[in-house]
Design an enzyme around this catalytic site. Sequence first.
Site, PDB file in Angstrom:
ATOM      1  N   ASP A 176       0.815  -1.206   0.000  1.00 11.17           N
ATOM      2  CA  ASP A 176       0.000   0.000   0.000  1.00 11.17           C
ATOM      3  C   ASP A 176       0.854   1.264   0.000  1.00 11.17           C
ATOM      4  O   ASP A 176       0.510   2.254  -0.643  1.00 11.17           O
ATOM      5  CB  ASP A 176      -0.925   0.006   1.220  1.00 11.17           C
ATOM      6  CG  ASP A 176      -2.149  -0.881   1.027  1.00 11.17           C
ATOM      7  OD1 ASP A 176      -2.302  -1.447  -0.078  1.00 11.17           O
ATOM      8  OD2 ASP A 176      -2.930  -1.027   1.982  1.00 11.17           O
ATOM      9  N   ASP A 227      -4.298  10.029   4.018  1.00 15.19           N
ATOM     10  CA  ASP A 227      -4.528  10.913   5.157  1.00 15.19           C
ATOM     11  C   ASP A 227      -3.385  11.878   5.389  1.00 15.19           C
ATOM     12  O   ASP A 227      -2.269  11.691   4.906  1.00 15.19           O
ATOM     13  CB  ASP A 227      -4.762  10.091   6.440  1.00 15.19           C
ATOM     14  CG  ASP A 227      -3.686   9.034   6.682  1.00 15.19           C
ATOM     15  OD1 ASP A 227      -2.494   9.328   6.449  1.00 15.19           O
ATOM     16  OD2 ASP A 227      -4.026   7.915   7.090  1.00 15.19           O
ATOM     17  N   THR A 265      -9.974   3.291   5.853  1.00 16.25           N
ATOM     18  CA  THR A 265      -9.625   1.941   6.300  1.00 16.25           C
ATOM     19  C   THR A 265      -8.170   1.830   6.732  1.00 16.25           C
ATOM     20  O   THR A 265      -7.680   0.724   6.967  1.00 16.25           O
ATOM     21  CB  THR A 265      -9.907   0.907   5.191  1.00 16.25           C
ATOM     22  OG1 THR A 265      -9.261   1.336   3.983  1.00 16.25           O
ATOM     23  CG2 THR A 265     -11.395   0.770   4.943  1.00 16.25           C
ATOM     24  N   TYR A 269      -5.120   4.362   8.984  1.00 15.02           N
ATOM     25  CA  TYR A 269      -4.897   4.822  10.365  1.00 15.02           C
ATOM     26  C   TYR A 269      -6.205   5.271  11.008  1.00 15.02           C
ATOM     27  O   TYR A 269      -6.445   5.060  12.200  1.00 15.02           O
ATOM     28  CB  TYR A 269      -3.878   5.963  10.324  1.00 15.02           C
ATOM     29  CG  TYR A 269      -3.209   6.297  11.648  1.00 15.02           C
ATOM     30  CD1 TYR A 269      -3.530   5.638  12.830  1.00 15.02           C
ATOM     31  CD2 TYR A 269      -2.228   7.285  11.694  1.00 15.02           C
ATOM     32  CE1 TYR A 269      -2.905   5.952  14.022  1.00 15.02           C
ATOM     33  CE2 TYR A 269      -1.590   7.613  12.878  1.00 15.02           C
ATOM     34  CZ  TYR A 269      -1.942   6.948  14.050  1.00 15.02           C
ATOM     35  OH  TYR A 269      -1.322   7.269  15.223  1.00 15.02           O
TER      36      TYR A 269
END
Length: 281
Positions: free
Chosen positions: A59, A135, A175, A177
């Site tokens: 990821d 994020d 989905t 942290y």
Amino acid sequence: MKHFYIIANPQKDKELVLTKQIKNYIEEHGGSCGTQMNQEYDMEDISNQIECILVVGGDGTLLRAARNMAERNIPLIGVNTGHVGYLCELDAETVMNGLEILMEEKGYSVEHRMLLTGYLVNKSGCCGQQIALNDIVIHRSGALQMVDFIISVNGEYLNTYSADGIIIATPTGSTAYNMSAGGPIVDPRAELILITPISPHTLNAKSIVLGADDEITVEIAQRRSENDEKAEVSFDGEHVGILTVGEKIVMKKAKTRTGILKLSKLSFLERLGKKLQGYTG
């Protein structure tokens, strides 16, 4: 699709075995495939003919590629060689079947995911503007005491969190942290922004869901007489800068979006269920 490019993480694909297999498959089936074999790649190497970027790694590799390629409008698909790999559609066992689908153009879609953009406002002015797919995290740095984070939305005061940090997440990042910190999970195709405190020091501190067009400001407040509070800012896990008392970060939806290729017929809820089993199984 005929024209591909591979961005590979050599730490995840040892000796680039899988990367070479993918490249050979594409070329043996009449396609073209450029590759990069290190973490730093030249954008000019990726021609305008490229129709799909295959990201081999985990990821983190996909997040980095999505940020770097945001202005190019080329869809990406992840080939997971790590652990859970929630963002990655394929893995070593399914990648050849996936390539067949892509090359024959017989069953894929592109999900357009929103990005966040943000910049720091410190004593020297504005700096550190970046974008994030998952994020933006503002987390205490240095002394192991809580920090007061002043949250404003569209210039209007919203709340002050006493916490270890604050997560500003996209639907894609819900989905990541955000989920670990107790925040809500939302469909990655949605258009909204999540604010989730990290280890808040009050029982009633909850996540807040805002519209995608809102502008969010997080400022570091003075809590102690020493005036030494500091917070580290990261975009998708990569360090951008440090904020001290009175300094802030301003965030909003980016103008660009990232295209993520999807091959699976599973709904978001079905995919989510399977991935969550990987956390508990």
